[in-house]
Design a protein around this motif. Structure first.
Motif, mmCIF file in Angstrom:
data_model
loop_
_atom_site.group_PDB
_atom_site.id
_atom_site.type_symbol
_atom_site.label_atom_id
_atom_site.label_comp_id
_atom_site.label_asym_id
_atom_site.label_seq_id
_atom_site.Cartn_x
_atom_site.Cartn_y
_atom_site.Cartn_z
ATOM 1 N N ASN A 175 0.838 -1.194 0.000
ATOM 2 C CA ASN A 175 0.000 0.000 0.000
ATOM 3 C C ASN A 175 0.878 1.250 0.000
ATOM 4 O O ASN A 175 1.550 1.545 0.997
ATOM 5 N N SER A 176 0.888 1.981 -1.096
ATOM 6 C CA SER A 176 1.752 3.152 -1.239
ATOM 7 C C SER A 176 1.443 4.227 -0.197
ATOM 8 O O SER A 176 2.348 4.926 0.274
ATOM 9 N N LYS A 183 7.565 6.083 6.308
ATOM 10 C CA LYS A 183 8.972 6.335 5.970
ATOM 11 C C LYS A 183 9.801 6.681 7.200
ATOM 12 O O LYS A 183 9.433 7.527 8.011
ATOM 13 N N HIS A 184 10.936 5.987 7.317
ATOM 14 C CA HIS A 184 11.927 6.201 8.372
ATOM 15 C C HIS A 184 11.375 5.934 9.777
ATOM 16 O O HIS A 184 11.871 6.500 10.761
ATOM 17 N N GLU A 218 12.981 -0.870 1.080
ATOM 18 C CA GLU A 218 13.796 0.146 0.402
ATOM 19 C C GLU A 218 13.138 1.518 0.479
ATOM 20 O O GLU A 218 13.820 2.547 0.576
ATOM 21 N N GLU A 219 11.808 1.538 0.443
ATOM 22 C CA GLU A 219 11.104 2.827 0.506
ATOM 23 C C GLU A 219 10.950 3.332 1.934
ATOM 24 O O GLU A 219 11.096 4.523 2.195
ATOM 25 N N LEU A 240 17.298 -7.695 2.345
ATOM 26 C CA LEU A 240 17.168 -6.715 3.411
ATOM 27 C C LEU A 240 18.204 -5.611 3.221
ATOM 28 O O LEU A 240 19.387 -5.897 3.055
ATOM 29 N N PRO A 241 17.779 -4.334 3.202
ATOM 30 C CA PRO A 241 18.763 -3.247 3.119
ATOM 31 C C PRO A 241 19.742 -3.330 4.281
ATOM 32 O O PRO A 241 19.369 -3.705 5.398
ATOM 33 N N SER A 242 20.980 -2.964 4.045
ATOM 34 C CA SER A 242 22.025 -3.136 5.052
ATOM 35 C C SER A 242 21.769 -2.338 6.332
ATOM 36 O O SER A 242 22.219 -2.725 7.405
#
Length: 258
Positions: A175-176, A183-184, A218-219, A240-242
């Protein structure tokens, strides 16, 4: 598997995983119920079948210790624990403060009627919230609701508590709107209801597959990612992002967020 702890240096907030499965999961996973504990605030996310038992055995809390219960939608694996919680609220003379949509409020009323305890509604204090709305409960706790992508009305939540942000997807396909709001976040709790090969089917059913998770992370780029709502077997999270720390919960485990 009881009382496993994933402690991280510094004691600020604790997230207890009472149940991490769905309606047709391996029974060992339990059904959806997560307790967030920060300072003196205790907030329960969803209350699937068996929540009362795990609330007692996993973290020695009673329903009267809960400040708020936040429900995402009316599927049974998210609300069938409510009748037992309310029985104990009545026994000890306290009220359950439930935050949820009008759709779920009506479902809880019908649920209590169906099990013969509609009169116990006096032991619930409802606060209605809808997609796009945000409520502030006290200085250190605010809840923003986002409409989830699911076959029936459902909400995802952005919870701001003690200076931290916890994004909880509930049941949803990617879901965008939720991804943007999350985010974050310090913690992303997101459903992973099946493996890569079932991606199209799961998305049509309003769920997320392991194939969707990499792009979501990633987003969002949370500090911690916690997959939940496993199917019959746990799903392998393979990308998985680092900068993102993965926590694979088991029932009665807890993570401490510094």
């Amino acid at each position: 598997m009881h009382n496993v702890k994933y402690d991280i240096v510094g004691v600020e907030m604790k997230i207890h995983f009472l149940g991490i499965g769905g309606w047709v999961s391996n029974p060992a996973f339990g059904q959806s119920a997560i307790l967030i504990e920060e300072d003196n605030t205790k907030l329960l996310l969803d209350a699937g079948e068996g929540t009362y038992e795990r609330l007692i055995t996993c973290c020695r809390k009673s329903p009267c210790n809960l400040d708020y219960i936040v429900l995402t939608h009316r599927h049974g694996d998210h609300i069938l624990g409510i009748p037992t919680l309310i029985q104990h609220a009545k026994l000890h003379g306290c009220k359950l403060r439930i935050i949820t949509s009008n759709d779920v409020i009506k479902a809880v009323e019908l649920l209590l009627e169906s099990v013969g305890i509609r009169q116990y509604l006096t032991y619930i204090e409802f606060t209605e919230i809808s997609g796009g709305a945000e409520i502030k409960l006290h200085n250190d706790l605010g809840i923003q609701a986002v409409r989830a992508v699911h076959p029936l009305p459902a909400l995802s939540y952005i919870i701001k508590i003690g200076g931290k942000v916890i994004a909880h997807s509930g049941d949803t396909s990617p879901n965008s709107e939720f991804i943007s709001a999350a985010k974050h976040a310090d913690v992303l709790i997101h459903e992973v209801s099946g493996p890569d090969e079932l991606r199209d089917t799961l998305n049509l059913l309003g769920h997320t597959s392991s194939a969707d998770i990499a792009s979501i992370l990633e987003e969002v780029m949370p500090k911690y990612f916690i997959p939940v709502h496993y199917p019959l077997e746990a799903v392998y999270v393979h990308t998985l992002p680092s900068k993102v720390k993965l926590v694979m919960p088991v029932p009665c485990s807890a993570i401490t967020i510094p």
